[in-house]
Every structure is written in structure tokens, then in C-alpha cells.
Design a protein around this motif. Structure first.
Motif, PDB file in Angstrom:
ATOM      1  N   LYS A  17       0.857  -1.193   0.000  1.00  0.00           N
ATOM      2  CA  LYS A  17       0.000   0.000   0.000  1.00  0.00           C
ATOM      3  C   LYS A  17       0.883   1.229   0.000  1.00  0.00           C
ATOM      4  CE  LYS A  17      -4.190  -1.650   2.076  1.00  0.00           C
ATOM      5  NZ  LYS A  17      -5.437  -1.095   2.521  1.00  0.00           N
ATOM      6  N   ASP A  18       0.448   2.253  -0.736  1.00  0.00           N
ATOM      7  CA  ASP A  18       1.188   3.501  -0.783  1.00  0.00           C
ATOM      8  C   ASP A  18       0.253   4.594  -1.298  1.00  0.00           C
ATOM      9  OD1 ASP A  18       3.254   5.311  -0.604  1.00  0.00           O
ATOM     10  OD2 ASP A  18       4.604   4.218  -1.927  1.00  0.00           O
ATOM     11  N   SER A  19       0.726   5.818  -1.291  1.00  0.00           N
ATOM     12  CA  SER A  19      -0.011   6.928  -1.882  1.00  0.00           C
ATOM     13  C   SER A  19       0.374   7.017  -3.352  1.00  0.00           C
ATOM     14  CB  SER A  19       0.349   8.242  -1.196  1.00  0.00           C
ATOM     15  OG  SER A  19      -0.018   8.198   0.156  1.00  0.00           O
ATOM     16  N   VAL A  20      -0.600   7.340  -4.191  1.00  0.00           N
ATOM     17  CA  VAL A  20      -0.349   7.528  -5.617  1.00  0.00           C
ATOM     18  C   VAL A  20      -0.698   8.968  -5.946  1.00  0.00           C
ATOM     19  CG1 VAL A  20      -1.011   6.840  -7.946  1.00  0.00           C
ATOM     20  CG2 VAL A  20      -0.861   5.124  -6.144  1.00  0.00           C
ATOM     21  N   CYS A  21       0.275   9.697  -6.491  1.00  0.00           N
ATOM     22  CA  CYS A  21       0.062  11.100  -6.833  1.00  0.00           C
ATOM     23  C   CYS A  21       0.275  11.284  -8.331  1.00  0.00           C
ATOM     24  CB  CYS A  21       1.030  11.987  -6.064  1.00  0.00           C
ATOM     25  SG  CYS A  21       0.813  11.868  -4.272  1.00  0.00           S
TER      26      CYS A  21
END
Length: 75
Positions: A17-21
Motif C-alpha cells: 500500500k502507498d499513496s499515488v500522486c
């Protein structure tokens, strides 16, 4: 460990899981996006797509442990 078909081949790895920008603006980010951190791939050299969005399954039925990228972006 997860594996799934990908194009003409298959991929395998751990769910991460991670942030996607999509830009440098924090308003253009989706938090806690699930994806497969691929460490093994076979028979995908001729496929013309890839990356985080490309590796996301199309729907939850294809892999109940990994929701589609589109469904995660709608939350």
C-alpha cells in the motif's frame, strides 16, 4: 504472496500500500492504494502497457485481495 495473469504472461509479488500522486499537488493523490509489488514476471516482454495502473486488476472478482485501481480512486 499474490500472483495473477498480466497481458500475455503473469506477475507475482507481495501486496503493498502507498499513496499515488498524479502531480506535485497533494490534492491529486489517492491514499492507501493497494498494488502488487512485483518481484517475478514471466512472458510480458511484448506487452505494451505497465506500471502501477497497468498492473491493477480490472475488478474485484479477478482478485478479492486486491481491489481495482479505479475502485480505489473512487473512495
Amino acid at each position: 504472496r499474490e500472483s495473477q495473469p498480466y497481458g500475455s504472461g503473469s506477475i507475482a509479488g507481495e501486496i503493498a500500500k502507498d499513496s499515488v500522486c498524479f502531480s506535485s499537488s497533494s490534492g491529486d493523490c489517492i491514499e492507501n492504494v493497494s498494488f502488487i509489488a512485483v518481484d517475478k514476471a514471466s512472458d510480458i516482454a511484448n506487452d505494451r502497457f505497465g506500471a502501477l495502473v497497468g498492473l491493477s486488476p480490472f475488478n474485484a472478482e479477478s482478485n478479492p485481495n486486491l481491489p481495482s485501481f479505479i475502485s480505489q480512486s473512487e473512495k
